[in-house]
Design a protein around this motif. Structure first.
Motif, PDB file in Angstrom:
ATOM      1  N   LYS A   1       0.120   4.318  -5.851  1.00 10.20           N
ATOM      2  CA  LYS A   1      -0.504   5.642  -5.958  1.00 10.20           C
ATOM      3  C   LYS A   1      -2.015   5.492  -6.101  1.00 10.20           C
ATOM      4  O   LYS A   1      -2.515   4.411  -6.402  1.00 10.20           O
ATOM      5  CB  LYS A   1       0.079   6.429  -7.123  1.00 10.20           C
ATOM      6  CG  LYS A   1      -0.237   5.868  -8.484  1.00 10.20           C
ATOM      7  CD  LYS A   1       0.383   6.722  -9.571  1.00 10.20           C
ATOM      8  CE  LYS A   1      -0.095   6.248 -10.913  1.00 10.20           C
ATOM      9  NZ  LYS A   1      -1.025   7.138 -11.525  1.00 10.20           N
ATOM     10  N   GLU A   2      -2.711   6.589  -5.896  1.00  6.71           N
ATOM     11  CA  GLU A   2      -4.166   6.590  -5.999  1.00  6.71           C
ATOM     12  C   GLU A   2      -4.607   6.297  -7.431  1.00  6.71           C
ATOM     13  O   GLU A   2      -4.008   6.776  -8.379  1.00  6.71           O
ATOM     14  CB  GLU A   2      -4.687   7.949  -5.547  1.00  6.71           C
ATOM     15  CG  GLU A   2      -6.180   8.022  -5.435  1.00  6.71           C
ATOM     16  CD  GLU A   2      -6.648   9.356  -4.902  1.00  6.71           C
ATOM     17  OE1 GLU A   2      -7.072   9.405  -3.754  1.00  6.71           O
ATOM     18  OE2 GLU A   2      -6.555  10.351  -5.650  1.00  6.71           O
ATOM     19  N   GLN A   3      -5.663   5.500  -7.564  1.00  2.66           N
ATOM     20  CA  GLN A   3      -6.228   5.125  -8.851  1.00  2.66           C
ATOM     21  C   GLN A   3      -7.706   5.502  -8.870  1.00  2.66           C
ATOM     22  O   GLN A   3      -8.318   5.670  -7.820  1.00  2.66           O
ATOM     23  CB  GLN A   3      -6.109   3.615  -9.057  1.00  2.66           C
ATOM     24  CG  GLN A   3      -4.713   3.071  -8.931  1.00  2.66           C
ATOM     25  CD  GLN A   3      -3.861   3.358 -10.133  1.00  2.66           C
ATOM     26  OE1 GLN A   3      -4.350   3.341 -11.250  1.00  2.66           O
ATOM     27  NE2 GLN A   3      -2.590   3.610  -9.945  1.00  2.66           N
TER      28      GLN A   3
ATOM     29  N   THR B   1      -9.388   2.720   0.746  1.00  2.00           N
ATOM     30  CA  THR B   1      -9.958   4.037   0.426  1.00  2.00           C
ATOM     31  C   THR B   1      -8.878   5.069   0.127  1.00  2.00           C
ATOM     32  O   THR B   1      -9.140   6.057  -0.540  1.00  2.00           O
ATOM     33  CB  THR B   1     -10.888   4.555   1.538  1.00  2.00           C
ATOM     34  OG1 THR B   1     -10.165   4.591   2.765  1.00  2.00           O
ATOM     35  CG2 THR B   1     -12.117   3.680   1.674  1.00  2.00           C
ATOM     36  N   SER B   2      -7.655   4.853   0.590  1.00  2.00           N
ATOM     37  CA  SER B   2      -6.564   5.767   0.248  1.00  2.00           C
ATOM     38  C   SER B   2      -6.024   5.497  -1.153  1.00  2.00           C
ATOM     39  O   SER B   2      -5.339   6.332  -1.734  1.00  2.00           O
ATOM     40  CB  SER B   2      -5.431   5.674   1.271  1.00  2.00           C
ATOM     41  OG  SER B   2      -4.792   4.418   1.197  1.00  2.00           O
ATOM     42  N   LEU B   3      -6.343   4.331  -1.711  1.00  2.00           N
ATOM     43  CA  LEU B   3      -5.898   3.970  -3.060  1.00  2.00           C
ATOM     44  C   LEU B   3      -6.935   4.290  -4.123  1.00  2.00           C
ATOM     45  O   LEU B   3      -6.596   4.485  -5.280  1.00  2.00           O
ATOM     46  CB  LEU B   3      -5.573   2.474  -3.122  1.00  2.00           C
ATOM     47  CG  LEU B   3      -4.470   1.961  -2.207  1.00  2.00           C
ATOM     48  CD1 LEU B   3      -4.355   0.445  -2.326  1.00  2.00           C
ATOM     49  CD2 LEU B   3      -3.149   2.626  -2.534  1.00  2.00           C
TER      50      LEU B   3
ATOM     51  N   VAL C   1     -15.896   8.262  -2.863  1.00  2.00           N
ATOM     52  CA  VAL C   1     -15.555   6.846  -3.032  1.00  2.00           C
ATOM     53  C   VAL C   1     -16.798   5.976  -2.826  1.00  2.00           C
ATOM     54  O   VAL C   1     -17.446   6.039  -1.795  1.00  2.00           O
ATOM     55  CB  VAL C   1     -14.441   6.411  -2.061  1.00  2.00           C
ATOM     56  CG1 VAL C   1     -14.157   4.919  -2.203  1.00  2.00           C
ATOM     57  CG2 VAL C   1     -13.171   7.209  -2.302  1.00  2.00           C
TER      58      VAL C   1
ATOM     59  N   GLN D   1       0.792  -1.223   0.000  1.00  2.00           N
ATOM     60  CA  GLN D   1       0.000   0.000   0.000  1.00  2.00           C
ATOM     61  C   GLN D   1       0.828   1.280   0.000  1.00  2.00           C
ATOM     62  O   GLN D   1       0.453   2.267  -0.614  1.00  2.00           O
ATOM     63  CB  GLN D   1      -0.984  -0.004   1.168  1.00  2.00           C
ATOM     64  CG  GLN D   1      -0.328   0.032   2.532  1.00  2.00           C
ATOM     65  CD  GLN D   1      -1.343   0.005   3.643  1.00  2.00           C
ATOM     66  OE1 GLN D   1      -2.231   0.828   3.659  1.00  2.00           O
ATOM     67  NE2 GLN D   1      -1.202  -0.942   4.546  1.00  2.00           N
TER      68      GLN D   1
ATOM     69  N   SER E   1      -9.826   6.680  -5.721  1.00  2.00           N
ATOM     70  CA  SER E   1     -10.367   8.039  -5.698  1.00  2.00           C
ATOM     71  C   SER E   1     -11.857   8.067  -6.031  1.00  2.00           C
ATOM     72  O   SER E   1     -12.545   9.023  -5.694  1.00  2.00           O
ATOM     73  CB  SER E   1      -9.594   8.940  -6.658  1.00  2.00           C
ATOM     74  OG  SER E   1      -9.680   8.461  -7.982  1.00  2.00           O
TER      75      SER E   1
END
Length: 116
Positions: free
Chosen positions: A48-50, A67-69, A110, A44, A71
């Motif tokens: 990066k965010e997807q 949820t941090s990954l 999200v 993790q 968007s």
């Protein structure tokens, strides 16, 4: 397996690490990350965010890091999908057999989805 592929405007990159493979797709402007929950948890901090994260829930664990990954959408499937989705603490979890979305219709917050 691991490697980089491109076909018909779809770019697919597979990365192997200890415990699994993750896939990063680019389809019509939408970034999608696919992987097993247990492996994504280990990786993790390197990801990066997807736009969309598709998770095979192979372990009953806290999936709150997902949820941090993601968007826009986090999609869970597999034996522990409902349990993983509920660990996110969201009140609204959609359960569907198929999920389809276009770039223009991605949700602003999200959205959590469980595939049956």
């Amino acid at each position: 397996g691991a490697g980089e592929y491109e076909s018909g405007g779809v770019k697919l990159t597979g990365a192997r690490g200890e415990g699994g493979v993750i896939y990063d797709l680019r389809v019509d402007g939408v970034e999608i990350l696919l992987g097993q929950l247990s492996f994504l948890e280990k990786m993790q901090h390197k990801l990066k965010e997807q736009s969309i994260v598709v998770v095979y829930a192979d372990a009953a664990t806290n999936a709150s890091f997902v949820t941090s990954l993601a968007s826009h959408v986090a999609i869970f499937y597999g034996p522990d999908a409902k349990q993983a989705a509920s660990s996110l603490g969201k009140e609204t979890v959609s359960t569907v057999q198929k999920y389809a979305v276009t770039y223009e219709k991605l949700p602003q917050e999200v959205e959590i989805v469980v595939l049956e």
